[in-house]
Design an enzyme around this catalytic site. Structure first.
Site, mmCIF file in Angstrom:
data_model
loop_
_atom_site.group_PDB
_atom_site.id
_atom_site.type_symbol
_atom_site.label_atom_id
_atom_site.label_comp_id
_atom_site.label_asym_id
_atom_site.label_seq_id
_atom_site.Cartn_x
_atom_site.Cartn_y
_atom_site.Cartn_z
ATOM 1 N N GLY A 276 -43.618 21.890 39.601
ATOM 2 C CA GLY A 276 -44.485 21.276 40.599
ATOM 3 C C GLY A 276 -44.680 22.081 41.867
ATOM 4 C CD GLU A 318 -38.987 21.072 33.046
ATOM 5 O OE1 GLU A 318 -38.331 20.801 32.042
ATOM 6 O OE2 GLU A 318 -39.727 20.238 33.616
ATOM 7 N N PRO A 319 -41.343 25.694 36.495
ATOM 8 C CG PRO A 319 -41.121 27.875 37.320
ATOM 9 C CD PRO A 319 -40.360 26.769 36.629
ATOM 10 N N GLY A 320 -44.895 25.900 36.259
ATOM 11 C CA GLY A 320 -46.011 26.314 35.407
ATOM 12 C C GLY A 320 -47.056 26.992 36.283
ATOM 13 N NE ARG A 321 -50.165 23.278 40.362
ATOM 14 C CZ ARG A 321 -51.103 22.416 39.965
ATOM 15 N NH1 ARG A 321 -52.365 22.732 40.072
ATOM 16 N NH2 ARG A 321 -50.760 21.229 39.489
ATOM 17 N NE ARG A 358 -55.881 21.834 38.766
ATOM 18 C CZ ARG A 358 -55.782 21.853 40.071
ATOM 19 N NH1 ARG A 358 -56.561 22.657 40.779
ATOM 20 N NH2 ARG A 358 -54.915 21.088 40.701
ATOM 21 C CE1 TYR A 362 -55.664 15.782 37.866
ATOM 22 C CE2 TYR A 362 -56.288 18.088 37.730
ATOM 23 C CZ TYR A 362 -55.704 16.975 37.171
ATOM 24 O OH TYR A 362 -55.166 17.064 35.920
ATOM 25 C CB CYS A 389 -76.148 17.373 31.516
ATOM 26 S SG CYS A 389 -77.334 18.593 30.985
ATOM 27 C CE1 TYR A 419 -50.782 21.915 33.884
ATOM 28 C CE2 TYR A 419 -50.599 22.903 36.058
ATOM 29 C CZ TYR A 419 -50.016 22.329 34.951
ATOM 30 O OH TYR A 419 -48.650 22.168 34.911
HETATM 31 N N1 LLP Z 1 -42.299 19.837 34.115
HETATM 32 C C1 LLP Z 1 -42.852 18.678 33.731
HETATM 33 C C2 LLP Z 1 -42.041 17.659 33.104
HETATM 34 C C3 LLP Z 1 -44.220 18.448 33.954
HETATM 35 O O1 LLP Z 1 -44.758 17.293 33.591
HETATM 36 C C4 LLP Z 1 -44.997 19.457 34.568
HETATM 37 C C5 LLP Z 1 -46.425 19.255 34.814
HETATM 38 C C6 LLP Z 1 -44.378 20.661 34.925
HETATM 39 C C7 LLP Z 1 -43.016 20.820 34.689
HETATM 40 C C8 LLP Z 1 -45.131 21.808 35.544
HETATM 41 O O2 LLP Z 1 -45.711 21.508 36.763
HETATM 42 P P1 LLP Z 1 -46.353 22.704 37.641
HETATM 43 O O3 LLP Z 1 -45.215 23.594 38.082
HETATM 44 O O4 LLP Z 1 -47.296 23.433 36.780
HETATM 45 O O5 LLP Z 1 -47.030 22.032 38.766
HETATM 46 N N2 LLP Z 1 -53.384 19.019 35.200
HETATM 47 C C9 LLP Z 1 -52.808 18.917 36.539
HETATM 48 C C10 LLP Z 1 -51.323 19.182 36.533
HETATM 49 C C11 LLP Z 1 -50.552 18.265 35.611
HETATM 50 C C12 LLP Z 1 -49.117 18.618 35.581
HETATM 51 C C13 LLP Z 1 -48.408 17.912 34.497
HETATM 52 N N3 LLP Z 1 -47.033 18.212 34.418
HETATM 53 C C14 LLP Z 1 -53.534 19.880 37.478
HETATM 54 O O6 LLP Z 1 -54.473 20.535 37.040
HETATM 55 O O7 LLP Z 1 -53.186 19.974 38.645
#
Ligand code: LLP
Length: 461
Positions: A276, A318-321, A358, A362, A389, A419
């Protein structure tokens, strides 16, 4: 003169506007905090990434295209691994996953968080060691759980009593003892968009701490002994800048850890605080460096463990973004420019809400720049829109672009690694763009562009 020149618009936008681009010089500037590290203007004024011009990229791969700065992504992996030394960093594959990405994160020493059978299949097919995979999800099917157990994934993050029952039955059948974490809802109101906040009580994820089901579930797993309860898990939401949410969450899950110890005499060896971590989409965003995050999180966990007389658990995040988001920009071509007199200028590109949902979903903000050249023209306030459209098809709500922006210009939107491709759709039967990785002057397509034949291949009626 275009309808909205920068000066006249200052009042309308107030302090919320894209106030960082005002003068013709600024319009051409590449702000390092918003772009992958190797992006710069080349001598001819076009953007180049890793020394490769966007003009060349557009010619070879077409537009729209997601362009990944592979070294930038690898650097971000390394920053997290170094900052969180002694912890496990799970890349959240939902941000963007394909085989090349699996290999990159495996090579950089990260673990991988998947949340569906499809993500798991991608990870396994790219050779991710199963013991380095964590499997998430609030509604994993029996087939998905069975596959994960058979593959030997390192941890399954259980999210409901039904899932505990299902997994227990599978483990009994297969004669194994899968490692599990318990997803806990800690009751933190994360300061982010409602759809991506996950730790307040009223939502679908996890077991409630306040309501007592988290303790009940943990004791049930411990007493039953079929599953190996390795630890607790909390993910408070996404695109979060205020680290106090992680601190409150760590305190609360460790409090639960102490309750489990007091009730059954077992100390769980692991703790996962989720992902997150926010990134900069515009200059209004000011993300913390991984090293600062790590310091704060380590300290709060150490202090709390000491206060509760708990041994330090092995931490994971758990970083993704924050790993892939800033490493990518989307390259579009401008198709039409329309002055809606007295209101604003609409710049239409050849993609839109199918490659980046996005903004529509959002209200996310992005920035953009004309990528194929620099311009001496004064800035105008523009809205970058797609080709779909509906009028909600906005890519960048407000941005200053040069007044001479015109069809044929390439336009780049940074911060689109997370995302965007993973949430891309075929709305209006628009094929999804490719992902092109650039590294040290070399380019490779890691996800190819969809074709109309791909679209028709599923249409078997
Ligand atoms: N761990 C868990 C359990 C999660 O549910 C998520 C994201 C992450 C880690 C990774 O979060 P990050 O570091 O990427 O923020 N589609 C939305 C984001 C949804 C995130 C869902 N879970 C967007 O485009 O902002």
């Amino acid at each position: 003169m275009r309808a909205h020149e920068a000066g006249a618009l200052h009042g309308e936008l107030g302090s919320r506007g894209p106030g960082w681009l005002r003068t013709p010089e600024d319009v051409n500037v590449i702000l390092p905090q918003l772009w992958p590290t190797s992006v710069a203007r080349a001598a001819d004024g076009a953007l180049a990434i890793g020394g490769v011009s966007v003009r060349e990229l557009a010619e070879r791969f077409g537009t729209p295209a997601y362009i990944l700065d592979e070294n930038d992504m690898r650097e971000r992996c390394r920053d997290f691994v170094a900052a969180f030394a002694g912890c496990d960093v799970y890349y959240a594959g939902k941000a963007f996953l394909c085989r090349a990405v699996v290999r990159i994160i495996a090579e950089e020493g990260l673990h991988l968080d998947v949340c569906t059978g499809g993500e798991l299949a991608t990870a396994l097919s790219a050779g991710m060691p199963p013991e380095r995979i964590g499997f998430h999800g609030n509604n994993k099917s029996v087939a998905e759980l069975t596959r994960a157990v058979e593959a030997g994934v390192g941890r399954i993050i259980v999210d409901s009593f039904h899932e505990i029952e299902r997994l227990t039955a599978i483990a009994r059948d297969l004669g194994t003892r899968p490692g599990v974490l318990l997803r806990v809802t800690v009751g933190v109101e994360a300061h982010t968009h409602e759809f991506i906040a996950t730790a307040h009580e009223d939502q679908k994820f996890g077991f409630s701490l306040a309501g007592g089901t988290a303790l009940e579930a943990a004791l049930r797993i411990v007493d039953d002994g079929v599953l190996d309860l390795r630890g607790l898990h909390s993910h408070i939401g996404s695109q979060i800048f205020d680290t106090s949410g992680f601190e409150v969450s760590a305190r609360r899950v460790l409090g639960l850890q102490a309750q489990i110890r007091d009730a059954r005499g077992v100390e769980l060896p692991e703790l996962d605080l989720g992902g997150g971590f926010g990134i900069a989409y515009t200059t209004q965003d000011d993300p913390a460096a991984p090293s600062d995050l790590a310091k704060r999180i380590d300290k709060i966990v150490a202090d709390e463990c000491e206060a509760l007389r708990l041994a330090l658990p092995r931490l994971s995040i758990e970083p993704g973004r924050a790993i892939v988001g800033p490493a990518v920009f989307t390259l579009y071509e401008v198709g039409t420019v329309k002055d809606v007199d007295g209101i604003r200028t609409y710049v239409s590109v050849d993609g839109g809400m199918s490659d980046n949902i996005r903004a529509a979903l959002y209200g996310a903000t992005y920035s953009a720049t004309v990528a194929s050249r620099v311009s001496p023209a004064p800035p105008i306030l523009a809205r970058v829109v797609g080709k779909h459209c509906e009028s909600g098809d906005v890519v960048v709500k407000d941005e200053f672009l040069p007044a001479d922006v015109q069809p044929g210009d390439l336009l780049a939107v940074p911060g689109t690694g997370a995302y965007c491709r993973s949430m891309a759709s075929n709305y209006n039967h628009v094929p999804r763009p490719p992902v092109v990785a650039v590294r040290d002057g070399q380019t490779r397509v890691i996800v190819r562009r969809e074709t109309e034949d791909d679209l028709l291949a599923l249409d078997v009626g």
